[in-house]
Write an enzyme that holds these catalytic residues in place. Structure first.
Site, PDB file in Angstrom:
ATOM      1  N   HIS A  58      96.115  29.618  20.441  1.00  0.00           N
ATOM      2  CA  HIS A  58      96.678  29.887  19.204  1.00  0.00           C
ATOM      3  C   HIS A  58      97.814  30.954  19.030  1.00  0.00           C
ATOM      4  O   HIS A  58      98.159  31.340  18.129  1.00  0.00           O
ATOM      5  CB  HIS A  58      95.636  30.112  18.071  1.00  0.00           C
ATOM      6  N   HIS A 221      92.854  22.676  16.926  1.00  0.00           N
ATOM      7  CA  HIS A 221      92.184  22.592  18.352  1.00  0.00           C
ATOM      8  C   HIS A 221      92.595  21.012  18.804  1.00  0.00           C
ATOM      9  O   HIS A 221      91.962  20.627  19.996  1.00  0.00           O
ATOM     10  CB  HIS A 221      90.815  22.762  18.332  1.00  0.00           C
TER      11      HIS A 221
END
Length: 333
Positions: A58, A221
């Site tokens: 991320h 995700h």
């Protein structure tokens, strides 16, 4: 086939941390033994320590927000996997300056569980710990006894910035926890993907999309969204993101917000600015003031093409904290 700058996929996080720490050595250090990122120069004793953590993939979250005015440390897990309890514990001890430590977590089971174990162990040695749980993802806002609730996404950036500024000013652990929870409660987000992501070393994407489709309500995700919708011009896609978020926060005439238009990894800044322009116009039509804005890739999902829109309720106190100085690898003013 997707091609990536990857050596051994099992080593990508370690190698990335080495590069990140060397590129930003004036701001951060990588503790190899404890496997966390911390400020190069620790904060003065007596300041509450701020710690965040979660899976890698991320970037720049969370390590990119370690520095003056934001976090004291960040704990990186494997790709899309929670850090271990040992990592959380080592980082907690490292940033404790005698005034306690605030854990800022996104609402994911592994993060909560492992940070909780670390907090219990550290508390036995007298370290005071509070937790702020960020749960802003409107796509998972539904009532279900088996559901963990809303996922945590880009609102965590606002929580880290505002609590970080307050901590620099000497706020207590209890006050920081209350501030963080208030900011989280006043924040909502939605995301969509134009194309899916692929894990390091993988050529196949996390899901398939037709040429004329988008994935709406996608997770960070690579989780499938809540709806598959037709591809449309940028203004229409921006509308589909911002209107439900504004409705959820019941925003209206005279309200102030910070807007985060966040790229999910493979979306250009040019496109994100187009999305922001329509988001701002939609808020103008409601009489809502866009008081502050971040536009760019701040919480990504590897190489996913897409974006998220986050709205954060603001007031005089939080605007002052937003404007307070910050110096981190990913955010500086």
């Amino acid at each position: 086939m997707r091609r990536q700058f990857v050596n051994d996929p099992h080593d990508v996080v370690r190698e990335a941390l080495e590069g990140f720490a060397r590129a930003n050595a004036h701001l951060v250090r990588w503790d190899r033994e404890g496997n966390f990122v911390a400020r190069a120069q620790p904060a003065a004793a007596g300041k509450v320590g701020l710690l965040a953590g979660g899976g890698s993939g991320h970037e720049p979250l969370h390590g990119g927000f370690v520095g003056i005015g934001m976090l004291d440390a960040a704990v990186p897990g494997a790709i899309f996997s929670s850090p271990t309890a040992a990592q959380f514990e080592a980082a907690t001890r490292a940033v404790d300056g005698g005034a306690g430590v605030l854990h800022i977590l996104k609402n994911y089971t592994g993060d909560k569980l492992n940070a909780g174990i670390a907090a219990e162990i550290a508390a036995e040695d007298g370290i005071a710990i509070e937790r702020v749980l960020v749960d802003d993802d409107l796509a998972t806002d539904f009532e279900d006894d088996r559901s963990p609730g809303r996922r945590g996404t880009a609102a965590v950036i606002a929580v880290e910035k505002l609590c970080g500024a307050a901590a620099e000013r000497g706020a207590s652990l209890a006050d920081l926890a209350a501030l963080g929870r208030r900011v989280a409660e006043g924040s909502r987000s939605l995301a969509l993907a134009l194309s899916p992501l692929a894990h390091p070393g993988e050529s196949r994407p996390s899901f398939e999309l037709g040429d004329d489709e988008i994935e709406f309500g996608v997770g960070i995700h690579g989780e499938r969204g809540i709806d598959r919708r037709p591809f449309a011009p940028a203004d229409e896609l921006a509308r589909q993101l911002v209107e439900p978020v504004a409705d959820a926060l019941e925003l209206g005439e005279g309200d102030q917000v910070a807007v985060i238009v966040n790229g999910l990894g493979a979306t250009t800044n040019l496109e994100l600015q187009v999305v922001f322009a329509e988001v701002a116009r939609r808020l103008d039509a409601r009489g809502v003031q866009t008081a502050r804005a971040l536009v760019g890739p701040y919480l990504t999902a590897l190489d996913m093409a897409g974006c998220s829109v986050t709205l954060v309720r603001m007031d005089a106190e939080t605007l002052a904290l937003w404007d307070a100085p910050v110096r981190t690898p990913a955010l500086t003013w």
